[in-house]
Design a protein around this motif. Sequence first.
Motif, PDB file in Angstrom:
ATOM      1  N   MET B  48       0.854  -1.186   0.000  1.00  0.00           N
ATOM      2  CA  MET B  48       0.000   0.000   0.000  1.00  0.00           C
ATOM      3  C   MET B  48       0.896   1.245   0.000  1.00  0.00           C
ATOM      4  O   MET B  48       2.069   1.171   0.367  1.00  0.00           O
ATOM      5  CB  MET B  48      -0.894  -0.007   1.246  1.00  0.00           C
ATOM      6  N   PRO B  49       0.346   2.390  -0.400  1.00  0.00           N
ATOM      7  CA  PRO B  49       1.147   3.620  -0.353  1.00  0.00           C
ATOM      8  C   PRO B  49       1.652   3.852   1.078  1.00  0.00           C
ATOM      9  O   PRO B  49       1.045   3.389   2.037  1.00  0.00           O
ATOM     10  CB  PRO B  49       0.151   4.711  -0.752  1.00  0.00           C
ATOM     11  N   GLU B  50       2.728   4.604   1.190  1.00  0.00           N
ATOM     12  CA  GLU B  50       3.385   4.770   2.485  1.00  0.00           C
ATOM     13  C   GLU B  50       2.468   5.388   3.528  1.00  0.00           C
ATOM     14  O   GLU B  50       2.568   5.084   4.715  1.00  0.00           O
ATOM     15  CB  GLU B  50       4.630   5.642   2.310  1.00  0.00           C
ATOM     16  N   PHE B  51       1.546   6.252   3.079  1.00  0.00           N
ATOM     17  CA  PHE B  51       0.725   6.952   4.073  1.00  0.00           C
ATOM     18  C   PHE B  51      -0.340   6.050   4.708  1.00  0.00           C
ATOM     19  O   PHE B  51      -1.012   6.450   5.650  1.00  0.00           O
ATOM     20  CB  PHE B  51       0.093   8.220   3.482  1.00  0.00           C
ATOM     21  N   ILE B  52      -0.474   4.839   4.208  1.00  0.00           N
ATOM     22  CA  ILE B  52      -1.388   3.910   4.884  1.00  0.00           C
ATOM     23  C   ILE B  52      -0.555   3.059   5.836  1.00  0.00           C
ATOM     24  O   ILE B  52       0.235   2.221   5.424  1.00  0.00           O
ATOM     25  CB  ILE B  52      -2.141   3.037   3.879  1.00  0.00           C
ATOM     26  N   ARG B  53      -0.738   3.315   7.120  1.00  0.00           N
ATOM     27  CA  ARG B  53       0.103   2.627   8.092  1.00  0.00           C
ATOM     28  C   ARG B  53      -0.348   1.197   8.307  1.00  0.00           C
ATOM     29  O   ARG B  53       0.430   0.372   8.776  1.00  0.00           O
ATOM     30  CB  ARG B  53       0.077   3.364   9.420  1.00  0.00           C
ATOM     31  N   GLN B 155     -11.758   6.978  -2.564  1.00  0.00           N
ATOM     32  CA  GLN B 155     -11.564   6.750  -3.993  1.00  0.00           C
ATOM     33  C   GLN B 155     -10.120   7.056  -4.403  1.00  0.00           C
ATOM     34  O   GLN B 155      -9.481   6.277  -5.106  1.00  0.00           O
ATOM     35  CB  GLN B 155     -12.529   7.647  -4.762  1.00  0.00           C
ATOM     36  N   GLU B 156      -9.616   8.190  -3.907  1.00  0.00           N
ATOM     37  CA  GLU B 156      -8.267   8.569  -4.305  1.00  0.00           C
ATOM     38  C   GLU B 156      -7.235   7.611  -3.705  1.00  0.00           C
ATOM     39  O   GLU B 156      -6.305   7.181  -4.385  1.00  0.00           O
ATOM     40  CB  GLU B 156      -7.978  10.006  -3.858  1.00  0.00           C
ATOM     41  N   ILE B 157      -7.442   7.261  -2.446  1.00  0.00           N
ATOM     42  CA  ILE B 157      -6.522   6.338  -1.780  1.00  0.00           C
ATOM     43  C   ILE B 157      -6.467   5.024  -2.557  1.00  0.00           C
ATOM     44  O   ILE B 157      -5.408   4.453  -2.808  1.00  0.00           O
ATOM     45  CB  ILE B 157      -6.967   6.084  -0.321  1.00  0.00           C
ATOM     46  N   ASN B 158      -7.658   4.626  -2.966  1.00  0.00           N
ATOM     47  CA  ASN B 158      -7.804   3.416  -3.744  1.00  0.00           C
ATOM     48  C   ASN B 158      -6.996   3.451  -5.028  1.00  0.00           C
ATOM     49  O   ASN B 158      -6.306   2.493  -5.389  1.00  0.00           O
ATOM     50  CB  ASN B 158      -9.278   3.320  -4.119  1.00  0.00           C
TER      51      ASN B 158
END
Lengths: 700, 170, 89
Positions: B48-53, B155-158
């Motif tokens: 996952m992107p880094e900002f998702i802990r 949506q964007e996170i996705n």
Amino acid sequence: MTLDLTAALQTYTVESQELLEEMERALLALEAGREDPDLIDAIFRSAHTIKGSSGMFGLDAVVAFAHEVETLLEAVRSGQQPIDATLVTLLLRCHDHIAALVHSTLDEDAPADLLAQGDALTAQLHAWLGGAPGDNRTSDDAWHISLRCGQELFRDGMDPLSILRYLGTLGELISVTTLDDALPHAERMDPTSCYLGFEIDLKTEADKQEIDSAFEFIRESSQVHLIPPGSKPAQWAELIQALPEGHDKLGEILVSTGVLTRHELAAAMGIQVIDSPAKPLGDILVEQGLAPREAVNAALGRQMHAGRTAGERYVRVEADKLDRLVDLVGELVISSTVTTLRASHSNDRALQEAVATSSRFIEEVRDAALGLRMVPIGGTFSRFQRVVHDLSQELGKHIELVISGGETELDKTVVDRIGDPLTHLVRNAIDHAIESPEERQAAGKNPLGRLQLNAHHENGSILIELSDDGRGLDRQRIANKAIERGLIDSADGLSDQDVFQLIFAPGFSTAEQVSNLSGRGVGMDVVKRTIEDLRGTVELENRPGQGATVRLRMPLTLAIIDGFLVSVGDARYVVPLDTVEECMELGEVGRRDYLDLRGEVLPFLRLRDLLRDTTETPARQSVVVVSYAGKKAGLVVDRLLGELQTVIKPLGEVFSALKWISGCTVLDVGQVGLILDVPVLVDQAERREATSGHLTAALR
Amino acid sequence: MTRETSTESGQEKAQYLIFNLRGEPFAIPLLGVKEIIEYGSVTPIPGMPEFIRGVINLRGRVVPVIDLAARFGEPPTVIGERTCVVIVELHEETGVQDMGIVVDGVNAVSDIPASDLEPPPKFGAKIRVDFIQGMWKSQDRFVIVLDQARVLSVQEINQLAALVEDTQMA
Amino acid sequence: MSILEDDEHHRLHLSGPLTIYEVDEVKERLLAQPGVTLDLSGVTECDGSGLQLLMLIHRDAGTRLTAPSDAVTDILHLCGLSHLAEEPS
């Protein structure tokens, strides 16, 4: 519209849908040649109930149309109107129209073209009845006689038929309705007991005493009600109380006893529609002077009684509430595992026993809670009778659908979501697999094609099979098409199963290829994806020239998974147990990621690399050998933690891009464990190597 | 916790939760805040992107946790004693979604009159302008009032996650 | 009373009286063969218990009633049950 009414309206549409399904089933059974008055009754009841409840919501269009249908059905029921295939087809179209009307109630008013369509159908209905619908009101000047025979009647040497004949000599028998409501099922029925009931309308000059004398010898054992012409309301009320079970609806009772005609009833319902949904039908009937208060109250009393007995069998519950319950029970199971663990560490024997008892109950509660979500597949299956009927007619094919295993239960979510892919498979089979009658005859087959839909349990999963006796799959044609579509370069070296699976590849069927019948926006790739989303698999079995079988294998429930717990670094993962073949220690391996599994080459995936775990690699690692769809692979993990049964939770929208994780679960320590999607993991690994393999080859 | 916008003396104002991120004050509407918990036992989700802990288990529900600093393109939050997770409820088209955001500490709840909200600076905040709903002058410093729907857009996170997944799997 | 099987037309012929004295036997024979077509042209007499039995096998055994004799037609008409039996095809 207030919120409450919207909710009620939703209940109404759901219930109407169920009634419509029942109506359709009965119509299709009639069409299939079953001659059963129960079917007509079922159709009539559906139309009638929908009309009634539509009236409550002021849905004039539905009430008006359902009334027309009901009038025709009434004629069929009374035997005035014979039923044939043309009439069934018309009634099926009426069914569709009611369904469309009911559906349109969720939007605002019914669209104009829908109403126009209704007018056209109404005209056809009138044509069948030969002009305006007539009243079936019994003559005002006739006596009404209700007779319920005592069981000893025959054995006492009496015969109700003789009484009827005698009554006939007193005047004119305007109508006789023979009731079999009290007639028990064949096994429990004693042919020498009398179970018959009669509703008789007699027009006569004779006085009460004379009529009464007909019943002289049976008065002791039987129930007889005599209602003179122009009778007092109280007597009607009394009669309604005495009526047998089965005529439960207020309107129905009043009509069948001749207090009201259908038209008066419909008029009353019309008034109800305009006034307000709060005013009970009974009050309106009384206000309008259409029925005496006593008669209405008596009928209402019966209706409430009937409603109660039927209501006791089913409770309608919101699906969300069930899900919440299953969730909570899942938590309960987890916390009870912790309690059991703690208790086993203590020396308190009594505590351990108490905990063991409660955890056994908790497991039972969980099974019961999961059972609540289980529904039989039959409802979904029987929808296809209609699909087969319509589509085969459209294509000029003769096809029968044989359904079995409809009672097999599976998770409601699966049942809800399996409908569309199954529809597509059924359409596809009718459209492509089963040949025209001429072709079939030429091939020496029965011109009547046969589709079989079956469901059953097998090894803890559900197997749904759709078999046809059509032409079977053509390996060459499928291969050619796949090459044409650029899906493969050549079919050489591919097994039959591999070639057949190409049907499910995205882009295999295109819009211009698929006829508008099996088109409808879903392709076979969507079918496969939906099944896989439900943690299921699709298999094909081919019998060249003799047909094919599509097998959908699905888990019993989506809520629980049997898994194998492993750890990589600090994280824990669950491998679905049904994919696990065996576990072993990872010995010395070379540079290549495969090992020797009893002489077999087993490629493996290092979860550590895939998950980019940065913790230190332990000295000893283990391999979980997984298999699916005939492929085998190893998953290298840090530690094996054993089997567990756990509640699956969705990971949520945020993580929907992670295809190789099918969900997560809360472990006993409160930590979240991710559930691996083995097929996706292995496929992705295969694809990665395939692409890099191509690249290296190209660079060489 | 769910007091809505009040209209005393015709003045529109709403309550905001003020929290710290790398020494700077930020604000989100209090309305969507469900609870504030101590930071702990976050299960990381690979790929996952880094900002998702990762995700946490919140009484049986699995809730994703977002590192706000990382979301703004800054280095991820260093977990300290005051680090906590603010659980907010998002109303997405697909339904209600709970999400946790990692912050360096919660300061206060303040009433902010709508008229006191300044438009975001065109540049200089070093945070995507569409993440900022407005600026509020509190005593001597500016508080960045976040547009929660944009910052936490599922949506964007996705889409970002799908991008990460694609690059990793290719 | 007799019940004869007609192999050629796959139907059963019921002949003679169908009354309280016959119903027990007829019930047993007919329930053992659900879904058959029952030819009633030979029924010479039918009483209330006979009628009741015809209603039962029609309802519970799916028996098709056909070619009613005058005696049967008469009572079916009397009881408003004419739709129960089909004319011979």
